[in-house]
Design an enzyme around this catalytic site. Sequence first.
Site, short mmCIF file in Angstrom:
data_model
loop_
_atom_site.label_atom_id
_atom_site.label_comp_id
_atom_site.label_asym_id
_atom_site.label_seq_id
_atom_site.Cartn_x
_atom_site.Cartn_y
_atom_site.Cartn_z
N HIS A 1 89.37 58.83 -7.79
CA HIS A 1 89.65 60.51 -7.78
C HIS A 1 89.23 62.01 -8.05
CE1 HIS A 1 93.24 62.95 -5.76
NE2 HIS A 1 92.99 63.41 -7.40
N GLU A 2 89.23 62.25 -9.20
CA GLU A 2 89.03 63.17 -10.20
C GLU A 2 87.04 63.67 -10.18
OE1 GLU A 2 90.86 64.87 -11.18
OE2 GLU A 2 92.92 63.68 -11.03
N HIS B 1 86.68 65.32 -6.81
CA HIS B 1 86.96 66.76 -7.15
C HIS B 1 85.63 67.77 -7.42
CE1 HIS B 1 91.15 67.17 -6.19
NE2 HIS B 1 91.91 66.82 -6.84
#
Length: 676
Positions: free
Chosen positions: A466-467, A470
Amino acid sequence: MRTVAEFQALAAPYHSEIRVPPFETTPAQIRDAATAAMAAGDAAIDRLVRQDPASATFESTFGALDALRSDAQLVAARFDLIQQSNPGRDMRDAGEEAVKKMQDWDIGIGYREDLYAALKAFAPRAPALSVEDRRLLDFTMRDFRREGFELPPAERKQVEALFKELSPLENDFQTNVIKARMPLVFTRAQLAGVPDSFLASPGVKTGDDAYTILVNVTPQRLMVEQNCSDAATRLKVSTAELHLAEDVNVPLFNRIVALRAEIARRLGYASWDDYQIEVKMAKNGATATQFIEDLIRGIKPKFDAELAELRALKMADTGDPKAQINFSDWRYYQNQVVKRKYTVDSEALRVYFPYERVLQGMFAIYQSIFGLKFEQLQAPYVWADGVTLWGVTDARTGEPMGLFYLDMFPREGKYNHFAEFSIQAGRVLPSGTYLRPAAALLCNFPPPSGGAPSLLDHQEVTTLFHEFGHAMHAILTRAHRGRFSGTSVPRDFVEAPSQMLENWTYDKSVLDTFAADYRDPSKKVPPEILSRLQEVRLATIGVFYRRQLSFALLDLRIHGPRPAGSPVDCLGETNRTLGEVFFPVPEDSAFIAYFSHLAGGYDAGYYGYAWADSIAADMATVFKAAPRGFLDPGAGMRMRQEIYSQGDARDVSVSIEDFLGRPRSIVPFLTKLGIK
Ligand SMILES: [Zn+2]
């Protein structure tokens, strides 16, 4: 390993620049850099407002404002990273102080009448503009309008005064949440079911037969709520949570909500939610509310079915045929259902996820689907041992795309969650050169211990996917303006691409590319554990979302339209909504007093979590339908072109539909929720 200078040299043929953030190493340097950045910004504004209007151009007006703000943001973002990651307390403090100063400075720009006048005078004379520059002009003027600049001067001053009253109250609210403290003391018998290892931990065992639970420390509270078989203890802890920060924050929150409503009214909005949501995908409060109410209804059968199962367990437990699940025992019975039915030992999965293997595995996947190459560089400076610097290039052309730092293990004083920090936004510099982005990941994976490498649990693997998503969003941008770079998209969309990538770690074919027992790499993740993880996710999703949706709805109700002169009853509205959508709470509950989201910029924004989730599920269908599924480079490149590279340079609704190749649909999200 290449040096940064070698990597930088690769950028020249592409008219782009790779810049290593010039990290300050002393508090004095931070203070000086902040002063210099604000002075440079002020000088640039002065040039903008003093220029001869007859020869003004788009670049010397709207372009110049974006450039000077981006220059300042570059510095402030670096200070923010220093504040969150530097090992030196004095450095963190100096970073924090400088970030605050620069924020205030930036807010001050929004109130400059000479700036507004210069931009307003030029706007009608603007030449034909690209889609992105038209947005820059429109959004900049919209910012001023949202500060009250289209009102008569006296009324504008009143709005400014209201904003200036509101801002410190919101800060106080947050501070009160952080400061709230509620210790409760129990005996061992009262904590039956709570693991011994937890009760033995420092600070918890406070007497011969006395254990102190800090209700305000979330892991401690959850430990009791999920495991304690004594209903009276659970009730005591859950009830205490509903009174945290009550005495200070209830009056404060009422004042905050009244101020917001008054600001919205003076600016010509029906309500604060319309004001807040205007700049997001949902566009207005009614659309967001409708979305949330539809989901609440849609998920009710699933919620009821889950509840029936929890209730059956409670009836068996208590021998009471009339037993009902309430706000203080849903966590306990949900945990019991999961334990009894699915017997997932999430700890046992760790052996398949040694940190280095997971990182390299994720790198291989993202490099392959997004057409990239990552390489570690010799870092000229890192703020702590173990921090690494990486370069990203386009695999096909060799074009350098940007840099990222990895700071992956806990350290005293470091930010204690997992997050991506965009420290340098991509944009075209006045020279015409493209400044490529830089990002950092701050994570807290378990350090290696007892001869074993760092071993991640499944949730941590998912968080990494997820991170790092980004970081991809930040680095792969091609937006021309700093304002629209990378992750600077509407808040009800920004999580969607990364939420989509969470699907990857539940997919056996994805995991098999890297996950393997570190003691015997021939052993892959057992498929039955993975399918049980998916079952658990589905088995608890009704309760999970009804809770989320109750928060979203109470937020929208508190900030929604109401007849003039009728103040909102924040506590009553909150308790009523929790009762309708989740579980009834005692009438004197003050849940809202400790709900920090509603004062931290997420006010009238909580709906955004579910909104983005629904888009994430929709976007995942593109990969699911692709020949190689989540490993499909065709779908990945489309994602890169239509979503990551665009940033906010065009309307994200257009980006999403171009990626999907069809209009958006709620159906994939409903399917994910188990709604047929
Ligand atoms: Zn995120």
